[in-house]
Design a protein around this motif. Structure first.
Motif, PDB file in Angstrom:
ATOM      1  N   LEU A  38      -4.792  -9.574   1.639  1.00  0.00           N
ATOM      2  CA  LEU A  38      -3.934  -8.397   1.449  1.00  0.00           C
ATOM      3  C   LEU A  38      -3.666  -7.685   2.777  1.00  0.00           C
ATOM      4  O   LEU A  38      -2.517  -7.313   3.066  1.00  0.00           O
ATOM      5  N   ILE A  39      -4.685  -7.499   3.583  1.00  0.00           N
ATOM      6  CA  ILE A  39      -4.522  -6.783   4.851  1.00  0.00           C
ATOM      7  C   ILE A  39      -3.678  -7.587   5.827  1.00  0.00           C
ATOM      8  O   ILE A  39      -2.816  -7.031   6.529  1.00  0.00           O
ATOM      9  N   ASP A  40      -3.882  -8.893   5.893  1.00  0.00           N
ATOM     10  CA  ASP A  40      -3.050  -9.724   6.780  1.00  0.00           C
ATOM     11  C   ASP A  40      -1.586  -9.675   6.358  1.00  0.00           C
ATOM     12  O   ASP A  40      -0.692  -9.566   7.212  1.00  0.00           O
ATOM     13  N   GLU A  41      -1.326  -9.746   5.055  1.00  0.00           N
ATOM     14  CA  GLU A  41       0.056  -9.675   4.572  1.00  0.00           C
ATOM     15  C   GLU A  41       0.646  -8.292   4.834  1.00  0.00           C
ATOM     16  O   GLU A  41       1.818  -8.167   5.200  1.00  0.00           O
ATOM     17  N   HIS A  97      -0.105  -6.261   7.314  1.00  0.00           N
ATOM     18  CA  HIS A  97       0.200  -6.114   8.740  1.00  0.00           C
ATOM     19  C   HIS A  97       1.361  -6.988   9.180  1.00  0.00           C
ATOM     20  O   HIS A  97       2.122  -6.590  10.075  1.00  0.00           O
ATOM     21  N   ALA A  98       1.532  -8.132   8.571  1.00  0.00           N
ATOM     22  CA  ALA A  98       2.712  -8.951   8.877  1.00  0.00           C
ATOM     23  C   ALA A  98       3.983  -8.197   8.482  1.00  0.00           C
ATOM     24  O   ALA A  98       4.963  -8.162   9.236  1.00  0.00           O
ATOM     25  N   LEU A 103      -0.037  -2.102  15.119  1.00  0.00           N
ATOM     26  CA  LEU A 103      -1.120  -1.608  14.255  1.00  0.00           C
ATOM     27  C   LEU A 103      -2.087  -2.733  13.925  1.00  0.00           C
ATOM     28  O   LEU A 103      -1.688  -3.871  13.699  1.00  0.00           O
ATOM     29  N   ARG A 104      -3.361  -2.385  13.899  1.00  0.00           N
ATOM     30  CA  ARG A 104      -4.423  -3.315  13.551  1.00  0.00           C
ATOM     31  C   ARG A 104      -5.129  -2.810  12.301  1.00  0.00           C
ATOM     32  O   ARG A 104      -5.062  -1.612  11.992  1.00  0.00           O
ATOM     33  N   PRO A 105      -5.832  -3.677  11.594  1.00  0.00           N
ATOM     34  CA  PRO A 105      -6.491  -3.236  10.361  1.00  0.00           C
ATOM     35  C   PRO A 105      -7.353  -1.990  10.519  1.00  0.00           C
ATOM     36  O   PRO A 105      -7.337  -1.106   9.665  1.00  0.00           O
ATOM     37  N   MET A 106      -8.097  -1.871  11.599  1.00  0.00           N
ATOM     38  CA  MET A 106      -8.958  -0.711  11.777  1.00  0.00           C
ATOM     39  C   MET A 106      -8.148   0.581  11.898  1.00  0.00           C
ATOM     40  O   MET A 106      -8.611   1.649  11.523  1.00  0.00           O
ATOM     41  N   HIS A 107      -6.921   0.483  12.401  1.00  0.00           N
ATOM     42  CA  HIS A 107      -6.083   1.676  12.551  1.00  0.00           C
ATOM     43  C   HIS A 107      -5.817   2.344  11.209  1.00  0.00           C
ATOM     44  O   HIS A 107      -5.699   3.567  11.144  1.00  0.00           O
ATOM     45  N   GLY A 108      -5.709   1.567  10.155  1.00  0.00           N
ATOM     46  CA  GLY A 108      -5.481   2.151   8.832  1.00  0.00           C
ATOM     47  C   GLY A 108      -6.632   3.044   8.407  1.00  0.00           C
ATOM     48  O   GLY A 108      -6.416   4.139   7.885  1.00  0.00           O
ATOM     49  N   PHE A 109      -7.864   2.584   8.644  1.00  0.00           N
ATOM     50  CA  PHE A 109      -9.035   3.415   8.335  1.00  0.00           C
ATOM     51  C   PHE A 109      -8.976   4.710   9.140  1.00  0.00           C
ATOM     52  O   PHE A 109      -9.238   5.790   8.622  1.00  0.00           O
ATOM     53  N   ILE A 162       4.147  -1.177   0.753  1.00  0.00           N
ATOM     54  CA  ILE A 162       3.832  -2.603   0.894  1.00  0.00           C
ATOM     55  C   ILE A 162       2.674  -2.982  -0.024  1.00  0.00           C
ATOM     56  O   ILE A 162       2.710  -4.035  -0.673  1.00  0.00           O
ATOM     57  N   PHE A 163       1.653  -2.124  -0.116  1.00  0.00           N
ATOM     58  CA  PHE A 163       0.543  -2.417  -1.031  1.00  0.00           C
ATOM     59  C   PHE A 163       1.029  -2.509  -2.475  1.00  0.00           C
ATOM     60  O   PHE A 163       0.545  -3.343  -3.248  1.00  0.00           O
ATOM     61  N   GLU A 164       1.988  -1.671  -2.852  1.00  0.00           N
ATOM     62  CA  GLU A 164       2.555  -1.762  -4.204  1.00  0.00           C
ATOM     63  C   GLU A 164       3.234  -3.119  -4.398  1.00  0.00           C
ATOM     64  O   GLU A 164       3.079  -3.750  -5.451  1.00  0.00           O
TER      65      GLU A 164
END
Length: 156
Positions: A21-24, A26-27, A37-43, A112-114
């Motif tokens: 989910l996170i890779d998709e 960010h793509a 943006l990187r995954p940690m940036h969301g946190f 995007i998560f939706e």
């Protein structure tokens, strides 16, 4: 002999589902104008929130040192996602706030998560996905926005 998967597979599958989910996400964020943006940036941006925060409070929320939080703030500031302002209540304190670009990234992420959830519903079936979500609610704490994962992993 049991046909059940070995116990270690469950956490790995859950982590892999998260990773997919996170890779998709960010793509798609990259396609929509947020390639840095990187995954940690969301946190971090979630922890900053709409009201803003200090580096000390951000570190505490994320479970990392003030220095690690400060380094990430600097990175997000260079990318245009956050800004530091003087706290009107105490001019010695710096408040970190999301910029318009930071808010845009979070809003796009929510959409995007939706979309990703809808795709999983199409693949698994809407009822099955709701059942998986309900089952996960039974075995996980109620606090959805537990943002100390960076500190738990030991890196930021």
């Amino acid at each position: 002999m049991s046909s059940d998967a070995p116990g270690f597979e469950l956490p790995l599958r859950l982590l892999l589902g998260f990773r997919v989910l996170i890779d998709e996400l960010h793509a798609e964020l990259a396609r929509q104008g947020h390639p840095d943006l990187r995954p940690m940036h969301g946190f971090v941006m979630q922890a900053i929130g709409q009201a803003g925060t200090t580096a000390v409070d951000l570190g505490r929320t994320l479970g990392v040192s003030k220095q690690a939080a400060g380094k990430t703030i600097e990175s997000l500031e260079r990318l245009g996602y956050v800004e530091r302002t003087v706290d009107p209540q105490d001019t010695r304190r710096k408040i970190v706030r999301l910029t318009g670009r930071g808010v845009d990234a979070l809003v796009r992420s929510a959409h995007i998560f939706e979309d990703l959830r809808s795709r999983w519903a199409d693949q698994l079936g809407a009822d099955r996905l709701r059942a998986i979500e309900a089952d996960l609610r039974k075995v996980t704490p109620p606090d959805l926005f537990r943002l100390d994962t960076p500190g738990w992993f030991g890196t930021l």
